[in-house]
Write a protein that holds these residues in place. Structure first.
Motif, PDB file in Angstrom:
ATOM      1  N   VAL A  31      39.431  31.090  39.877  1.00  0.00           N
ATOM      2  CA  VAL A  31      40.809  31.447  39.561  1.00  0.00           C
ATOM      3  C   VAL A  31      41.676  31.341  40.820  1.00  0.00           C
ATOM      4  O   VAL A  31      42.763  30.759  40.798  1.00  0.00           O
ATOM      5  N   ILE A  56      44.135  36.026  33.638  1.00  0.00           N
ATOM      6  CA  ILE A  56      43.947  34.934  32.679  1.00  0.00           C
ATOM      7  C   ILE A  56      44.405  35.448  31.326  1.00  0.00           C
ATOM      8  O   ILE A  56      43.892  36.455  30.829  1.00  0.00           O
ATOM      9  N   VAL A  75      45.937  30.508  34.188  1.00  0.00           N
ATOM     10  CA  VAL A  75      45.939  31.457  35.297  1.00  0.00           C
ATOM     11  C   VAL A  75      47.358  31.971  35.466  1.00  0.00           C
ATOM     12  O   VAL A  75      48.303  31.189  35.543  1.00  0.00           O
TER      13      VAL A  75
END
Length: 109
Positions: A31, A56, A75
């Motif tokens: 991420v 997320i 994201v």
């Protein structure tokens, strides 16, 4: 897209504007890596992608440096909170209680 890459989106928003970037990333990308590769810090001066909280689809990711992305995930880069949500609710409840108490007291004649 080949089997070694995945499509993801990275988004950041301010009160008056937002930007969403679609990326093709290698499988195994975290991420935090996707946020850093998005380049959104060029569009939003002062945005610290290395330390910003990330999530997320509306859920905060506790360890974005470890969480590996999956195909199609978005994201989200979060801004720091300006006010503590608990304190804001407490103030709102106190204001409502004062207003209610004012309504219930007898009116002077």
């Amino acid at each position: 897209m080949d089997r070694q890459s995945i499509a993801v989106e990275v988004v950041y928003a301010l009160a008056d504007r937002q930007k969403l970037v679609g990326l093709s990333m290698p499988r195994g990308t975290t991420v935090r890596e996707a946020a850093l590769r998005s380049g959104l810090d060029r569009d939003f001066p002062g945005l610290d992608l290395a330390h910003s909280p990330l999530g997320i689809f509306g859920k905060v990711v506790a360890r974005p440096e470890e969480r590996v992305l999956e195909e199609g995930e978005r994201v989200e880069i979060y801004r720091p909170l300006i006010a503590d949500p608990k304190e804001v609710r407490r103030q709102r409840a106190a204001k409502a209680a004062r207003a209610k108490a004012g309504e219930e007291s007898p009116e002077p004649e």
